[in-house]
Design a protein around this motif. Sequence first.
Motif, short mmCIF file in Angstrom:
data_model
loop_
_atom_site.label_atom_id
_atom_site.label_comp_id
_atom_site.label_asym_id
_atom_site.label_seq_id
_atom_site.Cartn_x
_atom_site.Cartn_y
_atom_site.Cartn_z
N ILE A 235 -41.44 -0.55 -13.76
CA ILE A 235 -42.61 -1.16 -13.13
C ILE A 235 -43.62 -0.10 -12.71
CG2 ILE A 235 -43.41 -2.58 -11.20
CD1 ILE A 235 -41.77 -4.09 -13.30
N ASN A 236 -44.88 -0.35 -13.09
CA ASN A 236 -45.98 0.52 -12.68
C ASN A 236 -46.99 -0.33 -11.92
OD1 ASN A 236 -47.92 2.53 -12.44
ND2 ASN A 236 -48.81 2.07 -14.44
N PHE A 237 -46.98 -0.21 -10.57
CA PHE A 237 -47.94 -0.95 -9.75
C PHE A 237 -49.29 -0.24 -9.82
CE2 PHE A 237 -44.09 -2.70 -7.76
CZ PHE A 237 -44.43 -4.05 -7.72
N THR A 238 -50.24 -0.87 -10.46
CA THR A 238 -51.53 -0.21 -10.72
C THR A 238 -52.44 -0.21 -9.51
OG1 THR A 238 -52.41 -2.33 -11.53
CG2 THR A 238 -51.45 -0.82 -13.15
N ASN A 239 -52.18 -1.07 -8.51
CA ASN A 239 -53.09 -1.16 -7.37
C ASN A 239 -52.50 -0.61 -6.08
OD1 ASN A 239 -51.22 -3.23 -7.31
ND2 ASN A 239 -52.53 -4.54 -6.06
N CYS A 240 -51.42 0.20 -6.19
CA CYS A 240 -50.79 0.79 -5.00
C CYS A 240 -51.16 2.26 -4.93
CB CYS A 240 -49.27 0.62 -5.05
SG CYS A 240 -48.77 -1.10 -4.88
N ARG B 191 -42.33 -0.46 -20.06
CA ARG B 191 -43.13 -0.34 -18.85
C ARG B 191 -44.07 -1.53 -18.72
NH1 ARG B 191 -46.60 5.03 -17.81
NH2 ARG B 191 -44.47 5.87 -17.93
N LEU B 192 -44.06 -2.13 -17.52
CA LEU B 192 -44.97 -3.22 -17.22
C LEU B 192 -45.99 -2.75 -16.19
CD1 LEU B 192 -42.52 -6.28 -16.87
CD2 LEU B 192 -43.63 -5.40 -18.93
N ASN B 193 -47.26 -2.83 -16.52
CA ASN B 193 -48.33 -2.48 -15.57
C ASN B 193 -48.65 -3.72 -14.74
OD1 ASN B 193 -48.68 0.23 -16.49
ND2 ASN B 193 -49.74 -0.59 -18.29
N ILE B 194 -48.32 -3.68 -13.46
CA ILE B 194 -48.39 -4.86 -12.61
C ILE B 194 -49.43 -4.68 -11.51
CG2 ILE B 194 -47.11 -6.36 -11.05
CD1 ILE B 194 -46.27 -6.56 -14.00
N ASN B 195 -50.30 -5.68 -11.40
CA ASN B 195 -51.24 -5.75 -10.28
C ASN B 195 -50.68 -6.76 -9.29
OD1 ASN B 195 -53.33 -6.15 -8.51
ND2 ASN B 195 -54.90 -6.45 -10.06
N ALA B 196 -50.25 -6.28 -8.14
CA ALA B 196 -49.60 -7.15 -7.15
C ALA B 196 -50.53 -8.26 -6.67
CB ALA B 196 -49.10 -6.32 -5.98
N ASP B 197 -51.84 -8.04 -6.74
CA ASP B 197 -52.80 -9.06 -6.30
C ASP B 197 -53.03 -10.12 -7.37
OD1 ASP B 197 -53.15 -7.72 -3.90
OD2 ASP B 197 -54.75 -6.45 -4.71
N TRP C 144 -49.23 -13.07 -11.52
CA TRP C 144 -48.90 -13.95 -12.63
C TRP C 144 -49.51 -13.46 -13.95
CZ3 TRP C 144 -45.65 -17.10 -14.61
CH2 TRP C 144 -46.00 -17.95 -15.66
N ASN C 145 -50.81 -13.18 -13.93
CA ASN C 145 -51.48 -12.77 -15.16
C ASN C 145 -50.98 -11.42 -15.66
OD1 ASN C 145 -53.15 -15.04 -15.57
ND2 ASN C 145 -54.54 -14.31 -13.97
N SER C 146 -50.73 -10.48 -14.73
CA SER C 146 -50.25 -9.16 -15.16
C SER C 146 -48.81 -9.25 -15.67
CB SER C 146 -50.36 -8.15 -14.02
OG SER C 146 -49.66 -8.58 -12.88
N ALA C 147 -47.99 -10.11 -15.05
CA ALA C 147 -46.62 -10.30 -15.52
C ALA C 147 -46.62 -10.99 -16.88
CB ALA C 147 -45.82 -11.11 -14.52
N LEU C 148 -47.47 -12.00 -17.03
CA LEU C 148 -47.56 -12.72 -18.30
C LEU C 148 -47.99 -11.79 -19.43
CD1 LEU C 148 -47.23 -15.62 -19.35
CD2 LEU C 148 -49.67 -15.95 -18.96
N LYS C 149 -48.95 -10.93 -19.13
CA LYS C 149 -49.41 -9.97 -20.13
C LYS C 149 -48.30 -9.00 -20.51
CE LYS C 149 -53.00 -6.47 -20.92
NZ LYS C 149 -54.17 -5.76 -20.32
N GLY C 150 -47.52 -8.56 -19.51
CA GLY C 150 -46.41 -7.64 -19.78
C GLY C 150 -45.30 -8.28 -20.61
N PHE D 245 -41.23 -6.58 -7.58
CA PHE D 245 -42.01 -7.28 -8.61
C PHE D 245 -41.45 -8.68 -8.86
CE2 PHE D 245 -41.60 -8.19 -13.25
CZ PHE D 245 -42.86 -8.77 -13.43
N PHE D 246 -40.14 -8.77 -9.07
CA PHE D 246 -39.53 -10.07 -9.33
C PHE D 246 -39.62 -10.99 -8.12
CE2 PHE D 246 -37.16 -7.91 -12.87
CZ PHE D 246 -37.67 -8.71 -13.88
N GLN D 247 -39.57 -10.42 -6.93
CA GLN D 247 -39.69 -11.22 -5.72
C GLN D 247 -41.08 -11.86 -5.63
OE1 GLN D 247 -39.46 -9.09 -1.95
NE2 GLN D 247 -38.18 -10.72 -1.10
N LEU D 248 -42.12 -11.08 -5.90
CA LEU D 248 -43.48 -11.62 -5.92
C LEU D 248 -43.64 -12.68 -7.02
CD1 LEU D 248 -45.57 -8.33 -5.48
CD2 LEU D 248 -45.16 -10.11 -3.76
#
Length: 611
Positions: free
Chosen positions: A301-306, A272-278, A281-287, A322-325
């Motif tokens: 994918i877990n969008f934390t800000n949706c 599971r990757l916790n992703i902040n769409a805003d 880069w940093n959230s993807a890198l951390k994951g 996620f990959f598109q962003l």
Amino acid sequence: MDKESRGASQCTICLDLVEHLPTYTILKSPCCKNAWFHRECLQYQALSAGIFFFRCTVCNNKDKFQKEMLRMGIYIPERDASWELEENAYQDLLQCYQHCDIRRCLCKKGRDYNEPDSKWEIKRCQCCGSRGTHLACSSLKSWEQNWECIECRSIFAKSGKYSRKKKRSLATSEKTDGTTCLMDEPSPKTPRQSSGSQHSFLLQSPKRMYQNNLSPCSHLELPASNRVTMSLSPLMLNRNWSLRQKHLREQRKEVCNILKELKVQVNTKTTRLNINADDIWNSALKGFRQRNFSPTNTIEINFTNCKNRPKTDTSAASKHHFFQLLMLHLQNSSLFEGSSAKNLSLDFQAVKENLYFEAGKMIAVSLVHGGPSPGFFSKTLFDCLVYGPENVKPALEDVADVDVAQTIKMIKYANSLSSLQSTIHDCYEFLAAAGCLRPITALCDKNMLVNDILIHHVIKRIISPLESFRQGLKTLGVLEKMQMHPDAFSSVLCHKPERLSAEAICDLFTIHPSSDVKEVKGADFWMGYLQDVESGESVVTFEDILLFATGSPSVPSIGFDPEPTIKFLRIRYPIGNRLLNSLELPITKTYQQFKNKMELTIKNTLRVESE
């Protein structure tokens, strides 16, 4: 002659002269005393021929030649030759062209229908053989009667070799029943399909059927006098563009199959990757850097800000989003430079943090896990990744720095030795720092200087980021497949996805067959609706339809899993099932009812999601 007198011979690969000087860029054959080669030529030949066909081009020696070339640093891939790996490369040569290209084909069984010894027999152009017509569609009384397509007839007309006899036979063969001005027009430039293909919707859809009420000589048709003298260039340009698009589609299909093979490595264990769409880069890198992340695990994918989405969404839609962003961020990041076709930039902080490796890894994972392809690589960057930087010659358009590009232009377009030396004097510090200073004794020396600057700025300067990026692309075996199938992968890494069309959407969705007459009518409505969308007569776009059905506005390089389907049911409004990539469409009495329900449902659904 001067070079030959000092000791030079012809490189038997590129046929240019090569001096008999044993340097890094020049190699001598171990089996032929007078055979000398450019290192670059040998490397290209080795990559193309592979270990089974790489041999001396003079005496055909293999063992001794390969042993010496390996010792001298030539990489020989352990695979078959590139020309042996292409499946069915000459399959098209075994088939005769059978397609009616007249603008209005009269055959009710379609343009590909061919019945020998009848009026529906297809006659090919006697000049080029790449166009055809049913005998009845061009009013030919027998198969022996000559027929030329409009392109060949235009060539004859412009060259003055089109005989009066042929013109008279053409005039007498045209009917006066209102179809005259349609007989010799080529059909719309659409890829030809076998009979029974779903592409017949271009002729059978309700929208087309409604347009059949046009007068025989509408504004879409040209008088016969204009047709013979029309310019050939637009036709040929259109055909060349169509061929390029067709070639790209075939290459993308090949990539799709290769990526599906690589996806076999992916297991059912989830990460599971916790992703902040805003802060993608940093959230993807951390994951990607977390301890339990593995490229072979299924990504969740877990969008934390949706706020309006469920906390965890395992659907392919969220993963694709996620990959598109992520790909969009990479394209505009400091890791790359250039306008549309991008090369790697030199970011010392990114090198220190190993971000180039992470970027390559993310692209590889995106390709295999069903995300979009980058589509922004320059040809130079792609060639460096596939063939190695030592075998690539960059061009001026690869230079993103305006000042450096201006300096190169001043040197390249210097028209006298004095102006060239003056330019070199002005940029002495830059050339010295780049290690490109060389004695200039003639105006022609500027070519070597320009080449040195390009190689330094585009390749040598970023050699460390490039190697790190290549290591990242090795994830899941993507780089190895790129090197084995360079032409195929360039179609997804160097080109943006093909623009969606009615034909592409029709090919993408499989309609579940049914014997219900009303459901068959619904299929006609669906095809007619695609025509309306393509012509701009709908508030919905093809991207909207795809997003509604699959959760993705574009087709991933690996394709959809499962493949998109359509069902016609007795329901009130359309339903998009993104887990199954399916559309459930209502059966309606009229086409207008069908169109209204499609537009209302799709636009409202996407509007609510965006809010």
